[in-house]
Design a protein around this motif. Structure first.
Motif, PDB file in Angstrom:
ATOM      1  N   LEU A 410      22.325  58.849  80.375  1.00  0.00           N
ATOM      2  CA  LEU A 410      22.760  57.693  79.580  1.00  0.00           C
ATOM      3  C   LEU A 410      23.152  56.537  80.496  1.00  0.00           C
ATOM      4  CD1 LEU A 410      23.511  56.528  76.767  1.00  0.00           C
ATOM      5  CD2 LEU A 410      25.814  57.396  77.162  1.00  0.00           C
ATOM      6  N   ILE A 411      23.866  56.841  81.578  1.00  0.00           N
ATOM      7  CA  ILE A 411      24.274  55.795  82.525  1.00  0.00           C
ATOM      8  C   ILE A 411      23.052  55.127  83.140  1.00  0.00           C
ATOM      9  CG2 ILE A 411      25.492  55.339  84.679  1.00  0.00           C
ATOM     10  CD1 ILE A 411      27.336  55.964  82.352  1.00  0.00           C
ATOM     11  N   GLN A 412      22.047  55.926  83.527  1.00  0.00           N
ATOM     12  CA  GLN A 412      20.845  55.344  84.116  1.00  0.00           C
ATOM     13  C   GLN A 412      20.098  54.502  83.084  1.00  0.00           C
ATOM     14  OE1 GLN A 412      19.698  55.630  87.581  1.00  0.00           O
ATOM     15  NE2 GLN A 412      18.788  53.804  86.654  1.00  0.00           N
ATOM     16  N   ALA A 413      20.028  54.972  81.848  1.00  0.00           N
ATOM     17  CA  ALA A 413      19.366  54.191  80.793  1.00  0.00           C
ATOM     18  C   ALA A 413      20.083  52.857  80.580  1.00  0.00           C
ATOM     19  CB  ALA A 413      19.339  54.996  79.495  1.00  0.00           C
ATOM     20  N   PHE A 414      21.418  52.884  80.621  1.00  0.00           N
ATOM     21  CA  PHE A 414      22.206  51.656  80.486  1.00  0.00           C
ATOM     22  C   PHE A 414      21.887  50.692  81.630  1.00  0.00           C
ATOM     23  CE2 PHE A 414      26.675  49.722  80.939  1.00  0.00           C
ATOM     24  CZ  PHE A 414      26.390  48.694  80.048  1.00  0.00           C
ATOM     25  N   ALA A 415      21.848  51.211  82.853  1.00  0.00           N
ATOM     26  CA  ALA A 415      21.511  50.368  84.006  1.00  0.00           C
ATOM     27  C   ALA A 415      20.094  49.809  83.879  1.00  0.00           C
ATOM     28  CB  ALA A 415      21.653  51.165  85.301  1.00  0.00           C
TER      29      ALA A 415
END
Length: 595
Positions: A410-415
């Motif tokens: 999720l963090i990578q998708a947000f970035a």
């Protein structure tokens, strides 16, 4: 997903296109019981995992109904005019495949229950092969359920429960676990039952034919007992792993993962109910929609909705007529499965998704759909940005942590998506970000649970400051309603961290040899005026510069106030007595940030 891989894939694709074909395009004709589905999928890297659809259309022919004499319910061969219509539809689809560039060897015709059991199945299959030059792959009944289970596995990153596929002519059952691309199911394949939505509707009608009310009720009850016995026997035959049984025992039932048109119709009824009763459910995508036991098993309410509602989104008149039989099936399942049903997860994955997903290498299957979909929009420094976001999260401890749904993926998708709406004006960027996962750029992405759609949408909306026009406030509130208050708070915190990062790195490019900031976060006791509340201590270290015309430290101290405000009690989820964490942010200068 590095740029080199994408470039290589694009070059490969260009070579294919120059020859008039694209080796990554795959076409599937699904000869189902309730309809004929023709689809073309693009399995080009790097988006292979999410099985992007290039073309799709449905031919409204029910092979099951075509084989049933309306008055008597007697089975008849597939009529010649139906065979002619289907053959013509496939030939027209072959023309579309040529126009789009699908290699001939990548076109497959898959047949299931209604074709397999047809009286004139051989003549039907021969007619298709003669006119199209393609041999029909008639799935054995055990294999049909396995393909359905693979389709379910494609619909989520993680799956653990019972998989059921309800078509028109049959229903299949197996167990399935899928983690990091490793899919496991019963060594016995799946158990097939002649209880498809159309078949069951016909069976229940036959039980009433030429009987008075009391006799019909007795016949119906005998049939229910017969179905329940078969479900229990199938459960025993499938050798469900003890791990799944133990979880079901502890959690009050098995999670069900449901595919097939019959169950999707049931899911759309539940969506309709949630969107009309209190108008609160914000997403209308069936894949990834989940319903708790109470709602899923509320058959009387759903039958009433199907009977009285004027128009129901994505529920045809044919599906509406099948609702009482699906309700009968759901009731029987709930009563016969050991430990019952915990919840139901609805999946779009069917024959197309199952066939294609099974043939992908594990390294592709293990990719996270949300991360894959957003990689298309990633800035040049998406991975370093994700590392900075992760550094702003405190390490979990024995007593404190953040929700498991706030994952690395999720963090990578947000970035990846952090800058997509940045070129829009301030009056629309926040709204566009909020809609991005339900009706925007990520709406059609296959394999994303609704909760993950809500998490990313709320984080992106906060990244643009969180300001919304009145008409969009309801959507934000309803997306928050899918999540726990704790999850909502963390979307606000991370969203504001993303806002600060976007101002520090306005182009999304970071020179990693000279990092501008290094955040670190820790759990902290005794934050706040009372000195009693546990909280979060975020330190942002910046490089000390002898000459700083931009006054970076001063600007950053102003920006981080937005992060700190998330921790104020008045901004907690549910108000001052709701859920939240005190946040203290400090900006410090250091001589060197390079280890």
């Amino acid at each position: 997903m590095g740029g080199g891989n994408q470039t290589s894939a694009m070059n490969d694709k260009k070579i294919s296109l120059d020859q008039g074909q694209n080796v990554y395009l795959h076409a599937v004709v699904d000869l189902g019981s309730n309809g004929i589905r023709c689809s073309i999928s693009d399995l080009s890297p790097p988006t292979t995992r999410i099985i992007p659809t290039v073309h799709f259309h449905r031919v409204d022919i029910s092979l099951y109904e075509a084989q049933v004499e309306p008055d008597s319910g007697r089975r008849i061969p597939i009529p010649q005019h139906i065979i002619d219509r289907i053959v013509s539809a496939i030939v027209r689809f072959q023309i579309i495949c040529v126009e789009i560039g699908v290699p001939t060897q990548n076109v497959r015709i898959i047949a299931t229950e209604a074709t397999r059991t047809a009286i004139n199945a051989s003549a039907f299959i021969d007619a298709i092969r003669h006119k199209t030059g393609i041999s029909v792959e008639a799935l054995p009944k055990e294999e049909e359920g396995v393909i359905g289970a693979w389709g379910i596995a494609s619909s989520f990153s993680d799956v653990e429960g019972l998989a059921l596929d309800l078509g028109g002519g049959s229903m299949q059952m197996t167990w399935i676990t899928s983690h990091a691309g490793n899919v496991h199911m019963s060594s016995r394949g799946s158990i097939s039952f002649p209880y498809g939505a159309a078949a069951l509707t016909q069976k229940l009608a036959d039980l009433k034919r030429d009987k008075n009310k009391e006799e019909a009720q007795k016949a119906r009850e005998r049939f229910r007992v017969e179905m329940a016995d078969k479900f229990r026997a199938a459960f025993d035959t499938l050798d469900v792993p003890e791990q799944l049984v133990q979880k079901a025992r502890e959690q009050g039932g098995f999670p069900l993962y449901l595919s097939g048109g019959g169950f999707r119709g049931w899911g759309y009824l539940l969506l309709y109910l949630h969107q009309t009763k209190d108008r609160s459910y914000p997403i209308s995508i069936i894949n990834g929609f989940s319903a708790p036991k109470k709602d899923f098993e509320d058959t009387e309410t759903l039958k009433e909705v199907a009977r009285t509602a004027h128009e129901i989104f994505r529920v045809s008149d044919r599906r509406r007529k099948q609702v009482p039989s699906v309700a009968f099936l759901v009731n029987t399942l709930a009563q016969s499965l050991p430990y019952g049903i915990k919840e139901a997860h609805f999946c779009q994955g069917g024959v197309r998704e199952g066939m294609l997903f099974r043939e992908m290498p594990p390294i592709v299957r293990q990719q996270d759909p949300l991360e894959v979909a957003t990689a298309l929009y990633a800035p040049s420094s998406a991975q370093p940005l994700a590392a900075l976001l992760l550094a702003a999260l405190p390490r979990p401890s024995a007593s404190r942590s953040f929700p498991s749904s706030i994952s690395l993926h999720l963090i990578q998708a947000f970035a990846n998506a952090l800058y997509y709406h940045a070129t829009m004006s301030k009056e629309i960027s926040s709204s566009a970000a909020l809609y991005s996962t339900s009706t925007g750029i990520l709406a059609s992405t296959h394999g994303i649970p609704h909760a993950h759609r809500a998490l990313l949408a709320l984080m992106l909306q906060e990244r643009y400051g969180g300001e919304l026009p009145p008409r969009d406030m309801d959507l934000k509130t309803h997306l928050q309603g899918i999540l726990t208050p704790e999850e909502v708070w963390w979307t606000r915190y991370l969203g504001k961290v993303g806002l600060v990062l976007s101002r520090l790195y306005p182009t999304g490019s970071i020179d990693t040899s000279k990092p501008r900031i290094v955040p670190s976060a820790h759990w902290k006791n005794g934050l706040g005026k009372e000195g009693k509340k546990d909280g979060l201590d975020l330190t942002i270290a910046i490089q000390r510069l002898s000459y700083d015309p931009s006054h970076l430290k001063q600007e950053l101290e102003n920006d981080v106030q937005k992060i700190q405000k998330v921790g104020k009690r008045k901004n907690w989820i549910g108000g001052r007595n709701g859920w939240g964490i005190k946040v203290r942010v400090a900006v410090v200068e250091e001589d060197s940030l390079i280890p």
